[in-house]
Design a protein around this motif. Structure first.
Motif, PDB file in Angstrom:
ATOM      1  N   THR A   1       0.860  -1.179   0.000  1.00 47.05           N
ATOM      2  CA  THR A   1       0.000   0.000   0.000  1.00 47.05           C
ATOM      3  C   THR A   1       0.896   1.228   0.000  1.00 47.05           C
ATOM      4  O   THR A   1       2.093   1.140   0.274  1.00 47.05           O
ATOM      5  N   TYR A   2       0.283   2.344  -0.272  1.00 53.08           N
ATOM      6  CA  TYR A   2       1.019   3.605  -0.152  1.00 53.08           C
ATOM      7  C   TYR A   2       0.629   4.323   1.139  1.00 53.08           C
ATOM      8  O   TYR A   2       0.748   5.533   1.233  1.00 53.08           O
ATOM      9  N   ASN A   3       0.101   3.556   2.098  1.00 54.64           N
ATOM     10  CA  ASN A   3      -0.179   4.217   3.375  1.00 54.64           C
ATOM     11  C   ASN A   3       1.130   4.376   4.154  1.00 54.64           C
ATOM     12  O   ASN A   3       2.159   3.803   3.782  1.00 54.64           O
ATOM     13  N   LYS A   4       1.063   5.145   5.245  1.00 51.14           N
ATOM     14  CA  LYS A   4       2.316   5.507   5.934  1.00 51.14           C
ATOM     15  C   LYS A   4       2.993   4.285   6.546  1.00 51.14           C
ATOM     16  O   LYS A   4       4.210   4.198   6.587  1.00 51.14           O
ATOM     17  N   GLU A   5       2.186   3.334   7.008  1.00 51.21           N
ATOM     18  CA  GLU A   5       2.766   2.160   7.685  1.00 51.21           C
ATOM     19  C   GLU A   5       3.432   1.216   6.699  1.00 51.21           C
ATOM     20  O   GLU A   5       4.366   0.499   7.034  1.00 51.21           O
ATOM     21  N   ARG A   6       2.930   1.198   5.495  1.00 50.85           N
ATOM     22  CA  ARG A   6       3.463   0.338   4.431  1.00 50.85           C
ATOM     23  C   ARG A   6       3.439  -1.148   4.816  1.00 50.85           C
ATOM     24  O   ARG A   6       4.348  -1.905   4.469  1.00 50.85           O
ATOM     25  N   THR A   7       2.423  -1.524   5.562  1.00 45.53           N
ATOM     26  CA  THR A   7       2.308  -2.914   5.979  1.00 45.53           C
ATOM     27  C   THR A   7       1.799  -3.754   4.816  1.00 45.53           C
ATOM     28  O   THR A   7       0.755  -3.440   4.245  1.00 45.53           O
ATOM     29  N   PRO A   8       2.495  -4.819   4.458  1.00 41.14           N
ATOM     30  CA  PRO A   8       2.004  -5.669   3.362  1.00 41.14           C
ATOM     31  C   PRO A   8       0.663  -6.303   3.707  1.00 41.14           C
ATOM     32  O   PRO A   8       0.355  -6.537   4.876  1.00 41.14           O
ATOM     33  N   LEU A   9      -0.126  -6.591   2.688  1.00 36.93           N
ATOM     34  CA  LEU A   9      -1.524  -6.976   2.904  1.00 36.93           C
ATOM     35  C   LEU A   9      -1.784  -8.477   2.925  1.00 36.93           C
ATOM     36  O   LEU A   9      -2.888  -8.888   3.230  1.00 36.93           O
ATOM     37  N   TYR A  10      -0.821  -9.278   2.568  1.00 36.44           N
ATOM     38  CA  TYR A  10      -1.131 -10.703   2.496  1.00 36.44           C
ATOM     39  C   TYR A  10      -1.353 -11.272   3.902  1.00 36.44           C
ATOM     40  O   TYR A  10      -0.789 -10.790   4.877  1.00 36.44           O
ATOM     41  N   PRO A  11      -2.214 -12.319   3.980  1.00 33.71           N
ATOM     42  CA  PRO A  11      -2.712 -12.757   5.293  1.00 33.71           C
ATOM     43  C   PRO A  11      -1.666 -13.346   6.226  1.00 33.71           C
ATOM     44  O   PRO A  11      -1.808 -13.275   7.432  1.00 33.71           O
ATOM     45  N   HIS A  12      -0.627 -13.923   5.690  1.00 32.65           N
ATOM     46  CA  HIS A  12       0.419 -14.463   6.575  1.00 32.65           C
ATOM     47  C   HIS A  12       1.756 -14.363   5.850  1.00 32.65           C
ATOM     48  O   HIS A  12       1.796 -14.289   4.612  1.00 32.65           O
ATOM     49  N   PRO A  13       2.849 -14.361   6.616  1.00 32.09           N
ATOM     50  CA  PRO A  13       4.153 -14.305   5.953  1.00 32.09           C
ATOM     51  C   PRO A  13       4.374 -15.545   5.098  1.00 32.09           C
ATOM     52  O   PRO A  13       4.005 -16.653   5.483  1.00 32.09           O
ATOM     53  N   ILE A  14       4.938 -15.331   3.951  1.00 34.01           N
ATOM     54  CA  ILE A  14       5.267 -16.436   3.046  1.00 34.01           C
ATOM     55  C   ILE A  14       6.790 -16.493   2.965  1.00 34.01           C
ATOM     56  O   ILE A  14       7.426 -15.537   2.509  1.00 34.01           O
ATOM     57  N   LYS A  15       7.352 -17.580   3.437  1.00 34.15           N
ATOM     58  CA  LYS A  15       8.813 -17.698   3.332  1.00 34.15           C
ATOM     59  C   LYS A  15       9.183 -17.909   1.868  1.00 34.15           C
ATOM     60  O   LYS A  15       8.468 -18.610   1.138  1.00 34.15           O
ATOM     61  N   ALA A  16      10.264 -17.285   1.460  1.00 37.40           N
ATOM     62  CA  ALA A  16      10.614 -17.346   0.033  1.00 37.40           C
ATOM     63  C   ALA A  16      12.064 -17.766  -0.155  1.00 37.40           C
ATOM     64  O   ALA A  16      12.966 -17.228   0.487  1.00 37.40           O
ATOM     65  N   GLY A  17      12.259 -18.721  -1.037  1.00 41.38           N
ATOM     66  CA  GLY A  17      13.606 -19.149  -1.412  1.00 41.38           C
ATOM     67  C   GLY A  17      13.794 -18.896  -2.897  1.00 41.38           C
ATOM     68  O   GLY A  17      13.061 -19.447  -3.724  1.00 41.38           O
ATOM     69  N   TRP A  18      14.744 -18.063  -3.221  1.00 45.27           N
ATOM     70  CA  TRP A  18      14.993 -17.685  -4.618  1.00 45.27           C
ATOM     71  C   TRP A  18      16.193 -18.454  -5.151  1.00 45.27           C
ATOM     72  O   TRP A  18      17.178 -18.667  -4.420  1.00 45.27           O
ATOM     73  N   LEU A  19      16.093 -18.837  -6.414  1.00 47.41           N
ATOM     74  CA  LEU A  19      17.194 -19.582  -7.051  1.00 47.41           C
ATOM     75  C   LEU A  19      17.511 -18.923  -8.389  1.00 47.41           C
ATOM     76  O   LEU A  19      16.600 -18.690  -9.198  1.00 47.41           O
ATOM     77  N   PHE A  20      18.782 -18.628  -8.578  1.00 47.72           N
ATOM     78  CA  PHE A  20      19.189 -17.961  -9.810  1.00 47.72           C
ATOM     79  C   PHE A  20      20.336 -18.735 -10.461  1.00 47.72           C
ATOM     80  O   PHE A  20      21.257 -19.170  -9.762  1.00 47.72           O
ATOM     81  N   THR A  21      20.258 -18.896 -11.776  1.00 48.74           N
ATOM     82  CA  THR A  21      21.379 -19.528 -12.490  1.00 48.74           C
ATOM     83  C   THR A  21      21.893 -18.545 -13.544  1.00 48.74           C
ATOM     84  O   THR A  21      21.134 -17.719 -14.067  1.00 48.74           O
ATOM     85  N   MET A  22      23.186 -18.642 -13.844  1.00 51.75           N
ATOM     86  CA  MET A  22      23.784 -17.638 -14.748  1.00 51.75           C
ATOM     87  C   MET A  22      25.131 -18.086 -15.260  1.00 51.75           C
ATOM     88  O   MET A  22      25.803 -18.915 -14.633  1.00 51.75           O
ATOM     89  N   ASN A  23      25.509 -17.511 -16.385  1.00 45.61           N
ATOM     90  CA  ASN A  23      26.855 -17.747 -16.920  1.00 45.61           C
ATOM     91  C   ASN A  23      27.903 -16.928 -16.190  1.00 45.61           C
ATOM     92  O   ASN A  23      29.062 -17.314 -16.134  1.00 45.61           O
TER      93      ASN A  23
END
Ligand SMILES: Cc1cc2nc3c(=O)[nH]c(=O)nc-3n(C[C@H](O)[C@H](O)[C@H](O)COP(=O)(O)O)c2cc1C
Length: 218
Positions: free
Chosen positions: A111-133
């Motif tokens: 949101t663009y409110n002052k608190e900027r609290t994300p709106l999704y109902p619960h935290p989602i843990k995220a694991g990112w994977l990147f491959t590259m030359n």
């Protein structure tokens, strides 16, 4: 624990997909159930900047209003406990497919409110994977930028990479003599299995660690 694996690469049996599968296998070892979505199988666009997700009292507040091939996947992602997101690097960025997915997942949550609290109902843990030359550390700043957004919008996030990947099965068939083929091949044989192992450990760690939900320390 529900895990959703997002393959942002077009190929289903190359470096990125293999690492992602390793991460999903690790999550399964920790007892999680999961599925893989191949973004290139879907028809969708990126965010169109309509702002329906920000409209006060709007029926799509906090959700993407576009209805297309991504709609169901976005809902699954929001309801997942763990997201695994994988992409090859394309021109110093994630693929356009993953970028569009990120826009559609991230923008409705903020949101663009002052608190900027994300709106999704619960935290989602995220694991990112990147491959590259490219060599290791080449994209550190870029990855940290993604992790910052992911920590804020989704939940506790981490990433793992495979660099100096093997791009062609047979380099001799392509215009590709800038590569030191024996070195790339050796790296693929010796290092890539270790990169997949690191991905497996990440998947296992994210799926196993439930502390975040006890008392909600985020
Ligand atoms: C369109 C395209 C753009 C690429 N751009 C980059 C790049 O900017 N940096 C890089 O390190 N590798 C780049 N690569 C190489 C891939 O990121 C790398 O080979 C990756 O491991 C491929 O993943 P895959 O085996 O799952 O397809 C590019 C490859 C393609 C096809």
């Amino acid at each position: 624990m529900k895990v959703l694996a997002i393959n942002g690469g077009a190929q289903k049996n190359r470096n990125t997909a293999k690492m992602l599968q390793s991460a999903l296998d690790g999550a399964a070892e920790a007892g999680a159930s999961g599925e893989t979505v191949h973004l290139y199988d879907l028809n969708y666009k990126g965010c169109i900047g309509c702002h329906a997700c920000k409209l006060k009292g709007g029926s799509s507040f906090g959700r993407c209003v576009q209805k297309d091939g991504l709609t169901e996947v976005l809902e699954k992602a929001i309801n997942a406990d763990v997201l695994l997101l994988a992409s090859p690097m394309y021109f110093n960025d994630v693929t356009g497919a993953l970028r569009s997915f990120m826009e559609r997942l991230f923008f409705p949550a903020i949101t663009y409110n002052k608190e900027r609290t994300p709106l999704y109902p619960h935290p989602i843990k995220a694991g990112w994977l990147f491959t590259m030359n490219a060599p290791g550390e080449f994209y550190d700043t870029f990855f940290k930028g993604i992790i910052n957004s992911s920590n804020w919008i989704l939940g506790p996030s981490e990433y793992t990479i495979a660099y100096g990947t093997k791009q062609f099965e047979d380099y001799s068939k392509y215009e590709a003599d800038m590569f030191d083929v024996p070195a790339v091949t050796k790296r693929h044989e010796e290092q890539f299995p270790k990169d997949c192992e690191a991905a497996r450990e990440m998947g296992k760690r994210l799926a196993a660690n439930n502390d975040l939900y006890i008392g909600g320390n985020i």
